[in-house]
Scaffold this active site. Structure first.
Site, short mmCIF file in Angstrom:
data_model
loop_
_atom_site.label_atom_id
_atom_site.label_comp_id
_atom_site.label_asym_id
_atom_site.label_seq_id
_atom_site.Cartn_x
_atom_site.Cartn_y
_atom_site.Cartn_z
N HIS A 242 -0.58 9.77 -3.44
CA HIS A 242 0.47 9.70 -2.42
C HIS A 242 0.33 8.43 -1.58
O HIS A 242 1.32 7.80 -1.22
CB HIS A 242 0.50 10.93 -1.52
CG HIS A 242 1.67 10.88 -0.60
ND1 HIS A 242 2.95 11.22 -0.99
CD2 HIS A 242 1.79 10.41 0.67
CE1 HIS A 242 3.79 10.98 -0.01
NE2 HIS A 242 3.12 10.49 1.01
N HIS A 269 0.69 3.36 6.62
CA HIS A 269 1.93 2.62 6.85
C HIS A 269 1.72 1.39 7.74
O HIS A 269 2.24 0.32 7.45
CB HIS A 269 2.98 3.52 7.51
CG HIS A 269 3.39 4.67 6.64
ND1 HIS A 269 3.83 4.50 5.34
CD2 HIS A 269 3.43 6.00 6.87
CE1 HIS A 269 4.13 5.68 4.83
NE2 HIS A 269 3.89 6.61 5.73
ZN LIG Z 1 4.10 9.43 2.52
#
Ligand SMILES: [Zn+2]
Length: 326
Positions: A242, A269
């Site tokens: 993921h 991120h």
């Molecule tokens: Zn994600």
């Protein structure tokens, strides 16, 4: 897979496709429509703000927040949240131009992976546009660090991911995904990997009005040393897969496909976005290259919309051509 998809030309969808779901943070129902778009338009989100249509470009210049998900925004204050898994599906399948219309401010979480987007896209299929695809070719190493996490973009003739994570819980531990990427690898090895979260953080998020749509339907939930989802994991190392899926979507915010290898350790991120904006800010670190024309006799058109392995080879050969030109 039978299809040889030569990646010399830009692509878009053959027709529009609608999907519905809930926003993981708002908890509200949302409908999105992926529309075909013109060459060189890139990926754009169409949202409504004060009754007006606003387009937000999927580019790192428009990132507004990265705390829990990727939120993009325009100057006028229009925002779109949780774009990362859709961006990952679009980039993972090598789709250059799409207009994403959203009626409720957030891309639906679906099952927490990119696979529902992949299936919707494959339902309508892709088409070539009459314009060469251009890549951002990394020319020198870029390294970013943050609290013991690091990310590196390195010159490479193709696109490779080497993502490593290290969590205290024995459910995850140390995991690594290291592979060249093409649409076939993306579809088979990454697209089904779901997002994950820790129970001890959930109550705080709910109190803050976040993660209201999070459930075992769309998140792998970890409580100390066990996975709460009754169906278990899709792979033992679903977590790092993921993270790799997320990295594909985050790096897509460069605006064009990359020719590089991306290595990260305990990334997320924020780190991925920092790597991309650091790269783009350093004009000596990259250049734009196009795929050279491919003789017609080697192009086999895909007719069923399925995106096969072939494109990876084409991208790799394109990268080799590109290297010669520099
Ligand atoms: Zn994600």
């Amino acid at each position: 897979m039978g299809n040889s998809y030569v990646g010399a030309k830009q692509t878009t969808l053959s027709q529009s496709v609608v999907m519905t779901g809930v926003g993981v943070h708002s908890g509200a129902p949302v409908s999105i429509t992926l529309h075909p778009a013109d060459a060189d338009s890139g990926i754009n989100f169409l949202v409504s703000k004060d009754g007006k249509d606003v387009e937000i470009q999927a580019h790192c210049d428009f990132i507004k927040n990265l705390t829990l998900c990727t939120i993009l925004g325009s100057e006028c204050g229009a925002v779109v949240a949780t774009v990362e898994h859709l961006m990952s599906a679009l980039r993972g399948l090598s789709i250059d131009n799409v207009l994403v219309e959203i009626d409720n401010g957030e891309v639906p979480i679906m099952d927490g992976s990119a696979m529902p987007f992949v299936r919707a896209i494959e339902e309508v299929g892709l088409k070539d546009l009459d314009a060469p695809r251009s890549f951002i070719k990394v020319l020198k190493p870029i390294r970013v660090e943050e609290n013991g996490c690091w990310g590196e973009l390195l010159p490479y003739n193709g696109f490779r991911l080497d993502v490593e994570i290290d969590f205290e819980t024995p459910v995850i531990g140390r995991q690594r995904f290291n592979s060249d990427l093409n649409p076939g690898v993306f579809r088979e090895e990454l697209a089904r990997a779901r997002t994950f979260g820790f129970m001890e953080q959930v109550e705080g998020l709910w109190a803050a009005g976040r993660a209201l749509g999070a459930s075992l339907e769309n998140t792998v939930a970890i409580d100390k040393d066990k996975v709460l989802n009754r169906e278990g994991l899709r792979w033992d190392d679903e977590f790092v897969r993921h993270k790799a899926l997320d990295a594909v979507g985050d790096l897509a915010l460069a605006g064009s496909p990359l020719l590089c290898s991306y290595k990260s350790y305990r990334g997320g991120h924020a780190l991925n976005a920092k790597a991309i904006s650091t790269l783009l800010a350093d004009k000596d670190a990259w250049t734009k290259v196009s795929v050279p024309a491919v003789p017609a006799h080697v192009i086999e058109h895909h007719s069923d919309g399925h995106v096969g392995d072939g494109q990876g080879a084409a991208v790799l050969s394109a990268a080799n051509f590109a290297a010669d030109r520099n």
